[in-house]
Design a protein around this motif. Structure first.
Motif, PDB file in Angstrom:
ATOM      1  N   LYS A 157       0.831  -1.201   0.000  1.00 39.95           N
ATOM      2  CA  LYS A 157       0.000   0.000   0.000  1.00 39.95           C
ATOM      3  C   LYS A 157       0.866   1.253   0.000  1.00 39.95           C
ATOM      4  O   LYS A 157       0.589   2.220  -0.725  1.00 39.95           O
ATOM      5  CB  LYS A 157      -0.919  -0.015   1.223  1.00 39.95           C
ATOM      6  N   ASP A 158       1.902   1.230   0.801  1.00 41.17           N
ATOM      7  CA  ASP A 158       2.811   2.374   0.883  1.00 41.17           C
ATOM      8  C   ASP A 158       3.583   2.541  -0.421  1.00 41.17           C
ATOM      9  O   ASP A 158       3.731   3.658  -0.943  1.00 41.17           O
ATOM     10  CB  ASP A 158       3.783   2.183   2.051  1.00 41.17           C
ATOM     11  N   GLN A 159       4.079   1.450  -0.973  1.00 44.47           N
ATOM     12  CA  GLN A 159       4.830   1.518  -2.224  1.00 44.47           C
ATOM     13  C   GLN A 159       3.952   2.024  -3.370  1.00 44.47           C
ATOM     14  O   GLN A 159       4.389   2.841  -4.185  1.00 44.47           O
ATOM     15  CB  GLN A 159       5.405   0.143  -2.570  1.00 44.47           C
ATOM     16  N   ASP A 187       4.620  -7.435  -4.960  1.00 41.78           N
ATOM     17  CA  ASP A 187       3.167  -7.305  -5.107  1.00 41.78           C
ATOM     18  C   ASP A 187       2.807  -7.032  -6.564  1.00 41.78           C
ATOM     19  O   ASP A 187       3.313  -6.085  -7.174  1.00 41.78           O
ATOM     20  CB  ASP A 187       2.664  -6.160  -4.214  1.00 41.78           C
ATOM     21  N   ALA A 188       1.926  -7.833  -7.131  1.00 44.85           N
ATOM     22  CA  ALA A 188       1.602  -7.753  -8.563  1.00 44.85           C
ATOM     23  C   ALA A 188       0.978  -6.404  -8.931  1.00 44.85           C
ATOM     24  O   ALA A 188       1.315  -5.807  -9.965  1.00 44.85           O
ATOM     25  CB  ALA A 188       0.665  -8.892  -8.949  1.00 44.85           C
ATOM     26  N   ALA A 191       3.631  -3.769  -8.868  1.00 39.75           N
ATOM     27  CA  ALA A 191       4.548  -3.963  -9.995  1.00 39.75           C
ATOM     28  C   ALA A 191       3.953  -3.383 -11.274  1.00 39.75           C
ATOM     29  O   ALA A 191       4.650  -2.722 -12.063  1.00 39.75           O
ATOM     30  CB  ALA A 191       4.857  -5.443 -10.165  1.00 39.75           C
ATOM     31  N   ARG A 192       2.658  -3.622 -11.490  1.00 42.62           N
ATOM     32  CA  ARG A 192       1.993  -3.055 -12.678  1.00 42.62           C
ATOM     33  C   ARG A 192       1.994  -1.529 -12.612  1.00 42.62           C
ATOM     34  O   ARG A 192       2.141  -0.853 -13.636  1.00 42.62           O
ATOM     35  CB  ARG A 192       0.558  -3.580 -12.788  1.00 42.62           C
ATOM     36  N   HIS A 193       1.828  -0.997 -11.412  1.00 45.77           N
ATOM     37  CA  HIS A 193       1.827   0.450 -11.244  1.00 45.77           C
ATOM     38  C   HIS A 193       3.208   1.038 -11.550  1.00 45.77           C
ATOM     39  O   HIS A 193       3.318   2.123 -12.129  1.00 45.77           O
ATOM     40  CB  HIS A 193       1.414   0.789  -9.817  1.00 45.77           C
ATOM     41  N   VAL A 194       4.255   0.320 -11.175  1.00 49.56           N
ATOM     42  CA  VAL A 194       5.612   0.752 -11.494  1.00 49.56           C
ATOM     43  C   VAL A 194       5.809   0.762 -13.006  1.00 49.56           C
ATOM     44  O   VAL A 194       6.387   1.710 -13.572  1.00 49.56           O
ATOM     45  CB  VAL A 194       6.660  -0.157 -10.816  1.00 49.56           C
ATOM     46  N   ASP A 195       5.340  -0.289 -13.687  1.00 45.41           N
ATOM     47  CA  ASP A 195       5.449  -0.348 -15.146  1.00 45.41           C
ATOM     48  C   ASP A 195       4.716   0.833 -15.798  1.00 45.41           C
ATOM     49  O   ASP A 195       5.209   1.435 -16.760  1.00 45.41           O
ATOM     50  CB  ASP A 195       4.861  -1.666 -15.665  1.00 45.41           C
ATOM     51  N   LYS A 196       3.540   1.136 -15.277  1.00 46.17           N
ATOM     52  CA  LYS A 196       2.768   2.271 -15.782  1.00 46.17           C
ATOM     53  C   LYS A 196       3.533   3.579 -15.577  1.00 46.17           C
ATOM     54  O   LYS A 196       3.599   4.419 -16.478  1.00 46.17           O
ATOM     55  CB  LYS A 196       1.422   2.329 -15.066  1.00 46.17           C
ATOM     56  N   ALA A 197       4.147   3.713 -14.401  1.00 42.30           N
ATOM     57  CA  ALA A 197       4.908   4.928 -14.099  1.00 42.30           C
ATOM     58  C   ALA A 197       6.094   5.074 -15.040  1.00 42.30           C
ATOM     59  O   ALA A 197       6.388   6.171 -15.530  1.00 42.30           O
ATOM     60  CB  ALA A 197       5.382   4.898 -12.650  1.00 42.30           C
ATOM     61  N   ILE A 198       6.782   3.979 -15.298  1.00 40.28           N
ATOM     62  CA  ILE A 198       7.940   4.019 -16.206  1.00 40.28           C
ATOM     63  C   ILE A 198       7.509   4.482 -17.589  1.00 40.28           C
ATOM     64  O   ILE A 198       8.176   5.307 -18.233  1.00 40.28           O
ATOM     65  CB  ILE A 198       8.620   2.639 -16.271  1.00 40.28           C
TER      66      ILE A 198
END
Length: 251
Positions: A157-159, A187-188, A191-198
């Protein structure tokens, strides 16, 4: 001669007594201010519950009355909470955090950083302190603050929230850090949110198509785009399909 000796002996004692009196007076004043602040926070909470406009007894009125004089109280509340928790009254500490931001206390950054990183307070208060820290920090340091948070906190949640904050900053500077951190995200959803951010931060000047739908009634396409920055979503109506990207700016 004897009189001067008496003065010499008494003067330091007098100074100690006066300093003690001043300290006690300051402590009493701080307690009085804290009690008034608690009432102000409660008044705002009651106004929210009753769907009323915040009045003269609320936090904004408190800050208007006391201004800079309230800064030492705000600082003490934030510092104490970082060390021992919110004392069961997180709303009071959040008011202190807001006060430091509104008073533009740049030197309070270390206090806010201590509260944001403290394991003595809950998620919401920690995030409030982090938001405040970002607000009072120079723009060229904000990505670094959030990246440090992302590396230190393993809670999904924090990440997720921290990645969201990086997207709002709309700085491509964050991309290398996100790519470096991405393999360690378990956390899946995060991880998807990180990909979106990139993807979004790689070119923060454009928005990328998220969904598209042909509207038979109008014969046009409804296009929804995801963007970096304060405005996270933009919609467009197109004549012949949705372009994969559009400029990240108002029409």
């Amino acid at each position: 001669m004897r009189k001067s000796v008496v003065y010499a002996l008494c003067s330091p004692l007098l100074m100690v007594v006066m300093m003690s009196a001043c300290t006690q007076e300051g402590a009493v004043e701080q307690l009085r201010l804290q009690s008034e602040l608690e009432r102000a926070v409660l008044a705002d909470q009651m106004a929210l519950v009753n769907e009323e406009r915040k009045g003269e007894q609320g936090f904004q009125a408190f800050l208007k009355r006391h201004g800079e004089d309230a800064a030492p109280l705000f600082e003490k509340l934030v510092a104490d909470a970082a060390k021992s928790g919110d004392g069961g009254n997180p709303s009071l500490i959040e008011a202190a955090v807001d006060g430091l931001v509104l008073l533009k206390k740049g030197y309070s950054r270390e206090l806010l950083k201590g509260l944001a990183s403290s394991d003595k307070v809950g998620f919401e208060l920690s995030r409030s302190a982090l938001d405040a820290l970002i607000e009072v920090s120079p723009s060229n340091e904000r990505v670094g603050i959030l990246v440090e948070r992302l590396r230190q906190r393993q809670d999904p949640k924090d990440q997720f929230s921290t990645v969201d904050d990086l997207i709002k900053l709309a700085s491509s500077e964050a991309v290398p850090y996100l790519k470096d951190i991405r393999p360690g995200i378990s956390d899946a959803k995060t991880a998807r949110h990180v990909d979106k951010a990139i993807a979004l931060l790689g070119e923060p000047g454009v928005c990328r198509v998220y969904s598209e739908k042909f509207r038979e009634v109008t014969g046009r396409w409804g296009c929804v785009y995801r963007c970096a920055g304060a405005i996270r979503s933009r919609e467009r109506v197109m004549e012949s399909g949705c372009p994969s990207t559009i400029p990240n700016q108002d029409e």
